[in-house]
Design a protein around this motif. Structure first.
Motif, PDB file in Angstrom:
ATOM      1  N   THR B 116      28.926   0.474 -26.694  1.00 21.00           N
ATOM      2  CA  THR B 116      27.666   0.233 -28.146  1.00 21.00           C
ATOM      3  C   THR B 116      26.317  -1.018 -28.105  1.00 21.00           C
ATOM      4  OG1 THR B 116      28.647   2.409 -29.086  1.00 21.00           O
ATOM      5  CG2 THR B 116      26.695   1.288 -30.127  1.00 21.00           C
ATOM      6  N   ALA B 117      24.988  -0.275 -27.806  1.00 19.01           N
ATOM      7  CA  ALA B 117      24.442  -2.275 -28.073  1.00 19.01           C
ATOM      8  C   ALA B 117      24.151  -2.912 -26.843  1.00 19.01           C
ATOM      9  CB  ALA B 117      24.204  -2.593 -29.292  1.00 19.01           C
ATOM     10  N   GLY B 118      25.175  -2.812 -26.542  1.00 17.94           N
ATOM     11  CA  GLY B 118      25.667  -4.315 -24.989  1.00 17.94           C
ATOM     12  C   GLY B 118      24.442  -3.975 -23.614  1.00 17.94           C
ATOM     13  N   GLY B 119      22.853  -3.285 -23.811  1.00 16.40           N
ATOM     14  CA  GLY B 119      22.572  -3.577 -22.852  1.00 16.40           C
ATOM     15  C   GLY B 119      21.200  -3.948 -23.828  1.00 16.40           C
ATOM     16  N   MET B 120      21.068  -4.044 -25.177  1.00 18.39           N
ATOM     17  CA  MET B 120      20.120  -4.566 -25.631  1.00 18.39           C
ATOM     18  C   MET B 120      19.289  -6.481 -25.893  1.00 18.39           C
ATOM     19  SD  MET B 120      19.961  -3.096 -29.626  1.00 18.39           S
ATOM     20  CE  MET B 120      18.693  -3.608 -29.819  1.00 18.39           C
ATOM     21  N   PRO B 121      21.124  -7.012 -25.317  1.00 16.73           N
ATOM     22  CA  PRO B 121      20.948  -8.700 -24.435  1.00 16.73           C
ATOM     23  C   PRO B 121      20.092  -8.557 -23.767  1.00 16.73           C
ATOM     24  CG  PRO B 121      22.450  -8.621 -25.712  1.00 16.73           C
ATOM     25  CD  PRO B 121      22.150  -6.802 -26.073  1.00 16.73           C
ATOM     26  N   VAL B 122      20.883  -8.255 -22.578  1.00 19.92           N
ATOM     27  CA  VAL B 122      20.311  -7.503 -20.890  1.00 19.92           C
ATOM     28  C   VAL B 122      18.684  -7.121 -20.633  1.00 19.92           C
ATOM     29  CG1 VAL B 122      20.758  -6.092 -19.062  1.00 19.92           C
ATOM     30  CG2 VAL B 122      22.526  -7.322 -20.345  1.00 19.92           C
ATOM     31  N   GLY B 144      21.428   3.990 -29.761  1.00 19.58           N
ATOM     32  CA  GLY B 144      21.394   4.493 -30.121  1.00 19.58           C
ATOM     33  C   GLY B 144      21.352   4.412 -31.948  1.00 19.58           C
ATOM     34  N   ASP B 145      21.275   5.758 -32.410  1.00 19.70           N
ATOM     35  CA  ASP B 145      21.099   4.777 -33.489  1.00 19.70           C
ATOM     36  C   ASP B 145      23.000   4.150 -34.382  1.00 19.70           C
ATOM     37  OD1 ASP B 145      21.893   8.382 -33.489  1.00 19.70           O
ATOM     38  OD2 ASP B 145      24.118   7.631 -35.229  1.00 19.70           O
ATOM     39  N   GLY B 146      23.877   4.445 -33.680  1.00 18.75           N
ATOM     40  CA  GLY B 146      24.872   3.693 -34.181  1.00 18.75           C
ATOM     41  C   GLY B 146      25.129   1.973 -33.698  1.00 18.75           C
ATOM     42  N   ALA B 147      24.161   1.596 -32.392  1.00 19.41           N
ATOM     43  CA  ALA B 147      23.491   0.749 -32.325  1.00 19.41           C
ATOM     44  C   ALA B 147      23.688  -0.424 -33.047  1.00 19.41           C
ATOM     45  CB  ALA B 147      23.146   0.459 -30.878  1.00 19.41           C
ATOM     46  N   SER B 148      22.730  -0.353 -33.953  1.00 19.93           N
ATOM     47  CA  SER B 148      21.518  -0.820 -34.931  1.00 19.93           C
ATOM     48  C   SER B 148      23.006  -1.221 -35.924  1.00 19.93           C
ATOM     49  CB  SER B 148      20.732   0.220 -35.617  1.00 19.93           C
ATOM     50  OG  SER B 148      21.503   1.259 -36.619  1.00 19.93           O
ATOM     51  N   ASN B 149      23.627  -1.477 -35.646  1.00 25.69           N
ATOM     52  CA  ASN B 149      25.138  -1.682 -36.401  1.00 25.69           C
ATOM     53  C   ASN B 149      25.314  -3.030 -36.477  1.00 25.69           C
ATOM     54  OD1 ASN B 149      23.991  -0.413 -38.792  1.00 25.69           O
ATOM     55  ND2 ASN B 149      25.871   1.403 -38.856  1.00 25.69           N
ATOM     56  N   GLU B 150      24.874  -3.182 -34.525  1.00 27.70           N
ATOM     57  CA  GLU B 150      26.277  -4.103 -33.944  1.00 27.70           C
ATOM     58  C   GLU B 150      25.458  -5.802 -33.757  1.00 27.70           C
ATOM     59  OE1 GLU B 150      28.772  -3.826 -32.434  1.00 27.70           O
ATOM     60  OE2 GLU B 150      28.809  -2.057 -31.303  1.00 27.70           O
ATOM     61  N   ALA B 152      24.542  -7.347 -31.762  1.00 21.50           N
ATOM     62  CA  ALA B 152      23.902  -7.443 -30.221  1.00 21.50           C
ATOM     63  C   ALA B 152      22.480  -7.053 -30.992  1.00 21.50           C
ATOM     64  CB  ALA B 152      24.309  -7.110 -29.389  1.00 21.50           C
ATOM     65  N   PHE B 153      22.620  -6.354 -31.655  1.00 18.91           N
ATOM     66  CA  PHE B 153      21.091  -4.935 -32.047  1.00 18.91           C
ATOM     67  C   PHE B 153      20.297  -6.457 -32.862  1.00 18.91           C
ATOM     68  CE2 PHE B 153      18.198  -3.715 -35.382  1.00 18.91           C
ATOM     69  CZ  PHE B 153      18.004  -2.422 -35.052  1.00 18.91           C
ATOM     70  N   HIS B 154      20.647  -7.330 -33.610  1.00 15.96           N
ATOM     71  CA  HIS B 154      19.973  -8.405 -34.671  1.00 15.96           C
ATOM     72  C   HIS B 154      19.774  -9.103 -33.892  1.00 15.96           C
ATOM     73  CE1 HIS B 154      19.544 -11.558 -38.207  1.00 15.96           C
ATOM     74  NE2 HIS B 154      19.896 -11.686 -37.123  1.00 15.96           N
ATOM     75  N   GLU B 155      20.241 -10.234 -32.696  1.00 19.41           N
ATOM     76  CA  GLU B 155      20.038 -11.307 -31.847  1.00 19.41           C
ATOM     77  C   GLU B 155      19.259 -10.997 -30.846  1.00 19.41           C
ATOM     78  OE1 GLU B 155      23.499 -12.972 -29.850  1.00 19.41           O
ATOM     79  OE2 GLU B 155      24.772 -13.115 -31.432  1.00 19.41           O
ATOM     80  N   SER B 156      19.283  -9.069 -30.058  1.00 15.66           N
ATOM     81  CA  SER B 156      17.736  -9.166 -29.528  1.00 15.66           C
ATOM     82  C   SER B 156      17.103  -9.113 -29.636  1.00 15.66           C
ATOM     83  CB  SER B 156      18.698  -7.550 -28.360  1.00 15.66           C
ATOM     84  OG  SER B 156      19.867  -7.781 -28.422  1.00 15.66           O
ATOM     85  N   MET B 157      16.097  -7.724 -30.764  1.00 11.66           N
ATOM     86  CA  MET B 157      15.385  -7.831 -31.653  1.00 11.66           C
ATOM     87  C   MET B 157      15.184  -8.880 -31.968  1.00 11.66           C
ATOM     88  SD  MET B 157      15.248  -4.512 -31.864  1.00 11.66           S
ATOM     89  CE  MET B 157      14.311  -4.137 -33.916  1.00 11.66           C
ATOM     90  N   ASN B 158      15.578 -10.130 -32.514  1.00 13.20           N
ATOM     91  CA  ASN B 158      14.958 -11.039 -33.028  1.00 13.20           C
ATOM     92  C   ASN B 158      14.452 -12.342 -31.904  1.00 13.20           C
ATOM     93  OD1 ASN B 158      14.952 -13.277 -34.921  1.00 13.20           O
ATOM     94  ND2 ASN B 158      15.969 -14.814 -33.798  1.00 13.20           N
ATOM     95  N   ALA B 159      15.402 -12.331 -31.100  1.00 11.71           N
ATOM     96  CA  ALA B 159      14.606 -12.986 -29.702  1.00 11.71           C
ATOM     97  C   ALA B 159      13.790 -12.484 -29.115  1.00 11.71           C
ATOM     98  CB  ALA B 159      16.285 -13.383 -28.546  1.00 11.71           C
ATOM     99  N   ALA B 160      13.572 -11.146 -28.916  1.00 10.87           N
ATOM    100  CA  ALA B 160      11.936  -9.858 -28.122  1.00 10.87           C
ATOM    101  C   ALA B 160      11.427 -10.377 -28.898  1.00 10.87           C
ATOM    102  CB  ALA B 160      12.721  -8.373 -27.968  1.00 10.87           C
ATOM    103  N   SER B 161      11.588 -10.692 -29.779  1.00  7.62           N
ATOM    104  CA  SER B 161      10.501 -10.954 -31.151  1.00  7.62           C
ATOM    105  C   SER B 161       9.454 -12.261 -30.744  1.00  7.62           C
ATOM    106  CB  SER B 161      10.997 -10.386 -32.741  1.00  7.62           C
ATOM    107  OG  SER B 161       9.252 -10.050 -33.077  1.00  7.62           O
ATOM    108  N   ILE B 162      10.448 -13.172 -31.070  1.00  3.63           N
ATOM    109  CA  ILE B 162      10.391 -14.276 -31.246  1.00  3.63           C
ATOM    110  C   ILE B 162       9.786 -15.456 -30.382  1.00  3.63           C
ATOM    111  CG2 ILE B 162      11.955 -15.738 -32.980  1.00  3.63           C
ATOM    112  CD1 ILE B 162      13.152 -17.218 -30.549  1.00  3.63           C
ATOM    113  N   TRP B 163       9.885 -14.358 -28.481  1.00  9.53           N
ATOM    114  CA  TRP B 163       9.388 -14.516 -27.602  1.00  9.53           C
ATOM    115  C   TRP B 163       8.349 -13.813 -27.132  1.00  9.53           C
ATOM    116  CZ3 TRP B 163      14.846 -15.460 -25.972  1.00  9.53           C
ATOM    117  CH2 TRP B 163      15.577 -16.986 -25.883  1.00  9.53           C
ATOM    118  N   ASN B 164       7.759 -12.870 -27.658  1.00 16.66           N
ATOM    119  CA  ASN B 164       6.937 -11.767 -27.592  1.00 16.66           C
ATOM    120  C   ASN B 164       7.309 -11.137 -26.818  1.00 16.66           C
ATOM    121  OD1 ASN B 164       4.810 -11.569 -29.687  1.00 16.66           O
ATOM    122  ND2 ASN B 164       4.019 -13.841 -28.462  1.00 16.66           N
TER     123      ASN B 164
END
Lengths: 339, 319
Positions: B116-122, B144-150, B152-164
């Motif tokens: 769960t959420a393992g694909g987000m950093p990838v 999935g909805d569950g992934a949003s509590n992991e 990895a979700f936080h780290e990935s969303m933040n990185a994708a955003s700062i690097w556009n």
């Protein structure tokens, strides 16, 4: 021929490979912020001047993302060199390394390559239990990862260049007391070996160990800092008439069993020295393998000298007690000669 | 948004394929002729098709433990997917992946990542790669909805955003993480609200309406291709079957189930086609028959394909 520290040799390897291949890039925390440290131990210091901050990419403090991003970039045409400030933080990224990096090639039936490098400093340096561990053993247990541990400047450059060109994930364990980091990142009580590094390009293949000292009576297999502690022990032992041969395997996966077998044919005794904790450390696997394939060359039980099975304590007197010292290695050797 | 006749029929056909592929597997699984476990996506077809329909094979996708719809919509061949389900050497992962790791990099489908959420950093790394190689390719990252509590979700969303980065995070909110209802584990109504915390646009979309999904996808894809950065889409949807095998959904409220099962994405799409004269009942029948035939052919292909030699397990550990 230049004389370089290990940190400088690693930096030169990165620089050369980045010049050769525009797909190679570095990512990690504080790896080359202007006015910063150049990574926790200065390895990437100044590289952004030549390559820019896009290819020397400073990241948020997000270890899961760093490892996962390295996997994703590697799978799609890039060659990332990821950096973790302390090896202990590898545990934060364990899912990405163990479940993704190590398994993508296999799960895809061989269709996908993951040419990434994961660099990690290890070793006890009076920082307490969470910035001290030697984690090689954990990672040797995961099929799909290659594990290397350079202990000289020459090896550091040649092995890292090979790692960068490898089509598989390679975890590089580097020792904090061997880097030779300078300025305010210098380590107290560091050995910081400076070594000759050829000016011309060279690569060191994985799975080829080296004999650091030749001897007749006992073979010692040791990596990273323990190579130096074993060399010190060998001096002590020589004064007592015991001749020690020291093998530095340089890479743990793949491992050069042939070199160890050749050595024990001569010495018939084997000691494995590791800074990793004893139980199920990489030394346990080497002992088991040699017992299977080299039992009849041995005249005595295989001995392991390792850190005791405790977290690394802070107090220098306790840390020095837990991590194998030259004296402890020498004592083990003397005892073995009497057995 | 108005879809052309060709596009809407093609999207319906893909959704019908996904539904019937999954149904076929469900029955073969119950018959005991298929090894492993299954996490099926019936009910979530519009999410996969709406998001992926306009991508090329040079664009990427990361998927989850429930990957069949995503993979079929991304263009992984039906035959190779079915063969993988039968653990055959002709499978898309040569029998080494299985239901939770289907994919085919040649069409941009990374092997599905079943943590769960393992694909987000990838996906962040794939986005970084697309950007650094100066392509205009994008990556769609399903979660999935569950992934949003992991974490990895936080780290990935933040990185994708700062690097556009050109990453489109697609949260298929089907209300349950396995048996746990979303309200037990998330305090807010819309997961899309979390995007604001990363400085990223977030949008709630009806995940059972393929045109609405496709409309949101189009905007996110344009934004990503233009180098304007990531988007977070929350597609509200529902799975028509259990979380995995042998799950009769005893944890679901019957009223909720009834309400959602009536919002069948296939019916919604079909009604739209007929109402807007974009296709006739006969045309739809004909493409449905074609799909069913292709599924039967895939089953035959899979059954008649060779099993891998056991020792083949020792290969491909390294590239």
């Amino acid at each position: 021929m230049a004389k370089l520290s290990i940190a400088e040799a690693l930096r030169e390897a990165i620089r050369e490979e980045m010049r050769l291949n525009e797909r190679v890039f570095c990512l990690g925390e504080d790896i080359d912020v202007d006015g910063g440290f150049g990574g926790a131990f200065t390895v990437t210091l100044g590289l952004s001047k030549e390559f820019g901050h896009e290819r020397i990419l400073d990241t948020p403090i997000s270890e899961i993302m760093i490892a996962g991003a390295a996997v994703g970039a590697a799978m799609t045409g890039m060659v990332p060199i990821a950096d973790v400030q302390y090896g202990d933080f590898l545990f934060c990224m364990m899912d990405q390394l163990a479940n993704n990096a190590a398994k993508m090639t296999y799960m895809s039936g061989g269709a996908i390559k993951v040419p990434m490098v994961m660099r990690a400093p290890v070793g006890a340096t009076t920082r307490g239990a969470q910035h001290a561990q030697s984690l090689e053993g954990f990672f040797t247990h995961i099929p799909g990862l290659k594990i290397i541990c350079p202990s000289t400047a020459y090896d550091a450059k040649g092995l890292l260049k090979t790692a960068i060109r490898d089509n598989n994930p390679v975890v590089v364990f580097e020792h904090k007391l061997l880097y030779g980091s300078k300025g305010n990142r210098a380590e107290k009580s560091a050995l910081s070996p400076v070594g000759e590094v050829p000016d011309e390009e060279y690569l060191i293949p994985f799975g080829k160990g080296v004999v650091r000292r030749e001897g007749r009576d006992i073979t010692i297999v040791a990596n990273l800092l323990m190579v130096y502690r074993s060399l010190e022990a060998a001096e002590i032992l020589e004064n007592e008439g015991i001749s020690v041969e020291i093998i530095d395997p340089r890479t743990l996966v793949p491992f050069d069993y042939d070199l160890v077998i050749e050595s024990i044919k001569k010495t018939s005794r084997l000691i494995i020295v590791e800074e990793d904790t004893r139980t199920n450390g990489w030394g346990a696997e080497i002992a088991a393998q040699i017992a299977e394939i080299g039992f009849y060359y041995l005249d005595a039980p295989i001995v392991r000298v390792a850190s005791y099975d405790v977290p690394i304590p802070f107090a220098p007197v306790m840390e020095n007690f837990v991590v194998p010292s030259a004296a402890r290695i020498a004592d083990a050797a003397k005892k073995l000669m009497k057995s | 948004m108005k879809a052309t006749k060709e596009k809407i029929l093609s999207m319906y056909k893909q959704m019908f394929l996904i539904r019937n592929y999954e149904d076929k597997i469900y029955f073969m699984f119950l018959e005991g002729i298929m090894p492993g476990t299954i996490h099926q996506c019936q009910g979530q077809e519009a999410c996969a098709v709406g998001m992926l329909f306009d991508l090329s094979k040079d664009d990427y996708m990361t998927s989850t433990h429930r990957p069949a719809g995503h993979c079929l919509a991304k263009g992984v061949s039906l035959d190779s997917m079915m063969a993988e389900m039968f653990a055959k050497s002709t499978g898309c992962c040569k029998g080494k992946g299985g239901a939770m790791h289907t994919g085919d990099i040649s069409v941009g489908a990374l092997p599905a990542i079943a943590i769960t959420a393992g694909g987000m950093p990838v996906a962040v790394g794939v986005g970084l790669s697309c950007k650094m190689r100066k392509t205009d390719n994008v990556v769609v990252c399903f979660l999935g909805d569950g992934a949003s509590n992991e974490g990895a979700f936080h780290e990935s969303m933040n990185a994708a955003s700062i690097w556009n980065l050109p990453v489109i995070f697609v949260c298929e909110n089907n209300l349950y993480g396995a048996s746990t209802h979303i309200t037990q584990v998330i305090k807010i109504e819309n997961i899309a609200d979390r995007a604001a915390g990363y400085g990223m646009p977030g949008e709630v979309v009806d995940g059972n309406d393929v045109l609405k999904v496709n409309d949101a996808a189009t905007r996110a894809i344009v934004r990503a291709r233009n180098g304007e950065g990531p988007t977070f889409l929350e597609l509200k949807t529902y799975r028509r079957r259990g979380h995995s095998r042998n799950d009769s959904c005893g944890y679901r409220d019957k009223g909720e189930e009834k309400e959602w099962l009536e919002k069948d994405p296939l019916t919604i799409c079909k009604n739209y086609i007929l109402k807007n004269n974009l296709g006739t009942v006969e045309e739809i029948d004909s493409l449905e028959k074609e799909v069913l035939k292709s599924i039967e052919a895939a089953v035959e292909y899979a059954k008649s394909s060779p099993s891998p030699a056991p020792e083949e397990a020792l290969n491909n550990v390294f590239y």
